[in-house]
Scaffold this active site. Structure first.
Site, short mmCIF file in Angstrom:
data_model
loop_
_atom_site.label_atom_id
_atom_site.label_comp_id
_atom_site.label_asym_id
_atom_site.label_seq_id
_atom_site.Cartn_x
_atom_site.Cartn_y
_atom_site.Cartn_z
N ARG A 1 -27.53 0.96 -21.05
CA ARG A 1 -26.94 0.16 -19.60
C ARG A 1 -27.02 1.53 -19.06
O ARG A 1 -26.86 1.75 -17.10
CB ARG A 1 -25.62 -0.46 -19.80
CG ARG A 1 -26.05 -1.86 -20.59
CD ARG A 1 -24.31 -2.53 -20.63
NE ARG A 1 -23.84 -2.57 -19.68
CZ ARG A 1 -22.49 -3.13 -20.09
NH1 ARG A 1 -21.92 -3.52 -20.90
NH2 ARG A 1 -21.67 -3.28 -18.63
N CYS B 1 -15.55 1.57 -17.62
CA CYS B 1 -17.13 0.31 -18.97
C CYS B 1 -17.59 -0.38 -18.02
O CYS B 1 -18.02 -0.10 -16.68
CB CYS B 1 -15.95 0.11 -19.79
SG CYS B 1 -14.61 -1.26 -19.41
#
Length: 321
Positions: free
Chosen positions: A210, A274
């Site tokens: 990611r 995050c």
């Protein structure tokens, strides 16, 4: 019957828990039922499971409260972007703590059910809203381990508070602060734009895939990649693979942090990002366990849910940028 005075018991509890961010199941059992000790289930799941519903159905530690990071959060006009579990205003947090029958002087022992990887968000939020850090602890084990070691369970149905129904006009017994050690998108933009001249380090705890933008985000519509200059340390690597509700031992955490190029003792502020501000808190907890001054660590509350949805935020897929 014990002849020990309540004051003496309170001192004993404080001496057992004081200064301990992580407490064992055995230590938790030792203080169970003592005045001023409250067990808090902070279980939350991204999908497939619902921590609130599981708590209400049982089992749970007897007398435990459930802290819902999605409910005790900024919503509606306070959150025009509709971002998940954003830090709440202090009046809402204080009213919620009153509704949970939690006082500022209580020692809170947070725990989660097996398979929960997100308990650290509840831990961080409670501290960020002003509960004395020395009175907030994380049980090093899940509810299932509590039961295995002889802990009692309450299996009767229970009802969890709904923060939306609280009257915020009433004075509260609990005293909260505005969120501490939390940064917003404008502050993060300033850090990124300063480049090497910044006094902060951004650490992204999403997976490397990611981070590099080689896979789609779990939340549709987000741009792919990472903030220029950010370091990457996957939060899952910090968790015990046999029980993801707890962190790995201190020495392993220290090595993982060092291998990611992060100096635990740096004078620069470490800002953690995050997907939605939840798993970032696992690294914050790990840094705390490793001995870093927690006042020098912050969470970017909006995280990639916000950064990746904006059109003008700088993003790169280059691992060295």
């Amino acid at each position: 019957m014990s002849t020990e005075s309540p004051n003496k018991k309170s001192k004993t509890v404080h001496s057992l828990l004081s200064g301990k961010k992580i407490v064992s199941v055995e230590e938790s059992l030792q203080v169970f039922g003592e005045p001023g000790v409250v067990f808090v289930d902070g279980s939350w799941f991204l999908k497939d499971r619902n921590g609130r519903e599981e708590f209400e159905a049982g089992p749970r530690i007897p007398g435990a409260r459930y802290f819902d990071i999605d409910d005790v959060a900024s919503k509606g006009d306070l959150n025009p972007k509709g971002l998940p579990h954003m830090m709440p205003p202090k009046d809402l947090f204080a009213a919620s703590m009153d509704a949970l029958d939690i006082t500022n002087s209580d020692h809170l022992i947070l725990y989660a059910t097996k398979g929960c990887m997100f308990i650290h968000r509840a831990l961080y939020q409670i501290q960020a809203m002003g509960h004395e850090r020395d009175r907030v602890h994380l049980m090093n084990g899940s509810l299932e381990e509590w039961e295995k070691q002889g802990g009692k369970l309450d299996k009767e149905p229970a009802k969890v508070i709904n923060a939306d129904g609280l009257d915020l006009s009433k004075p509260t017994k609990y005293t909260a602060t505005d969120p501490q050690n939390v940064v917003d998108i404008e502050e993060v933009k300033g850090i990124v734009n300063k480049g090497k001249d910044t006094d902060s380090i951004i650490v992204d705890v999403r997976s490397s895939e990611r981070f590099l933008g080689s896979v789609e985000e779990p939340r549709p519509g987000l741009r792919l990649g990472h903030m220029p200059g950010a370091k990457n340390l996957f939060f899952f690597s910090l968790l015990d693979p046999d029980n993801v509700a707890q962190l790995k031992p201190k020495q392993e955490l220290q090595k993982l942090v060092a291998d990611a190029g992060i100096d635990i003792e740096t004078d620069k502020r470490i800002v953690i990002s995050c997907g939605s501000g939840a798993t970032a808190c696992a690294l914050a907890a790990a840094l705390d366990v490793c001995g870093r001054d927690p006042s020098k660590t912050a969470i970017y509350d909006g995280s990639w849910s916000e950064w990746g949805s904006e059109e003008d935020t700088p993003i790169t897929k280059d691992p060295d940028t």
